[in-house]
Design a protein around this motif. Structure first.
Motif, PDB file in Angstrom:
ATOM      1  N   GLU A  56      47.437  20.521  -0.167  1.00 47.90           N
ATOM      2  CA  GLU A  56      48.672  20.866  -0.873  1.00 47.90           C
ATOM      3  C   GLU A  56      48.773  20.101  -2.190  1.00 47.90           C
ATOM      4  O   GLU A  56      49.166  20.656  -3.215  1.00 47.90           O
ATOM      5  CB  GLU A  56      49.890  20.574   0.004  1.00 47.90           C
ATOM      6  CG  GLU A  56      51.207  20.941  -0.643  1.00 47.90           C
ATOM      7  CD  GLU A  56      51.281  22.370  -1.167  1.00 47.90           C
ATOM      8  OE1 GLU A  56      51.825  22.564  -2.284  1.00 47.90           O
ATOM      9  OE2 GLU A  56      50.787  23.302  -0.493  1.00 47.90           O
ATOM     10  N   MET A  72      46.373  21.770  -4.629  1.00 49.90           N
ATOM     11  CA  MET A  72      46.870  23.077  -5.076  1.00 49.90           C
ATOM     12  C   MET A  72      48.076  22.933  -5.999  1.00 49.90           C
ATOM     13  O   MET A  72      48.249  23.727  -6.925  1.00 49.90           O
ATOM     14  CB  MET A  72      47.179  23.953  -3.874  1.00 49.90           C
ATOM     15  CG  MET A  72      45.924  24.414  -3.177  1.00 49.90           C
ATOM     16  SD  MET A  72      46.309  25.588  -1.871  1.00 49.90           S
ATOM     17  CE  MET A  72      44.762  25.546  -0.985  1.00 49.90           C
ATOM     18  N   ASP A  86      46.663  22.290  -9.275  1.00 49.52           N
ATOM     19  CA  ASP A  86      46.125  23.552  -9.798  1.00 49.52           C
ATOM     20  C   ASP A  86      47.248  24.380 -10.418  1.00 49.52           C
ATOM     21  O   ASP A  86      47.050  25.057 -11.434  1.00 49.52           O
ATOM     22  CB  ASP A  86      45.412  24.346  -8.699  1.00 49.52           C
ATOM     23  CG  ASP A  86      44.122  23.690  -8.229  1.00 49.52           C
ATOM     24  OD1 ASP A  86      43.630  22.746  -8.899  1.00 49.52           O
ATOM     25  OD2 ASP A  86      43.602  24.122  -7.184  1.00 49.52           O
TER      26      ASP A  86
END
Length: 132
Positions: free
Chosen positions: A27, A30, A33
């Motif tokens: 998590e 991401m 990201d």
């Protein structure tokens, strides 16, 4: 400029994590990201399965040889790629140095070969034109 960021990982570290720890790490990665996406820097990426599932092709003695797995002298194997848009190498390093994945394993950052990328894009366009 486009950069390929190869993320390396020691899969034994992942195996030692609880499911909750793994979920937390993923998590966090991401979420960063998403920061890259918001800045227009995330151009794609993929996670890779364990290197033990790989097949390596080599051309030897006029033949193609396929062998199971990679043959690297390290515990760290490529775990995934991230395609990054950045102004230059310094900018790419600045962006990726903030990625939480760097705490798991190193990232190798390489600029793409723009000359060959253009050749591939032209070939793709010609192929699609012939196909339709």
């Amino acid at each position: 400029m486009k950069f390929i960021c190869l993320g390396y990982a020691d899969h034994s570290k992942f195996a030692a994590m609880s499911e909750q720890e793994m979920q937390s790490v993923m998590e966090e990665c991401m979420a960063y990201d998403d920061v890259l996406r918001q800045g227009g820097h995330f151009a794609g990426g993929n996670a890779l399965e364990d290197a033990a599932k790989a097949v390596t092709l080599r051309f030897r003695d006029g033949n193609i040889q396929a062998t199971d797995g990679p043959y690297a002298e390290t515990k760290e194997q490529i775990g995934g790629i991230l395609i990054l848009e950045a102004d230059n190498m310094e900018h790419a390093v600045e962006l990726m140095s903030k990625h939480p994945g760097v705490r798991i394993g190193p990232f190798e950052i390489r600029p793409t070969d723009e000359t060959i990328d253009k050749m591939v894009a032209q070939r793709d366009a010609a192929f699609m034109e012939r196909k339709s």
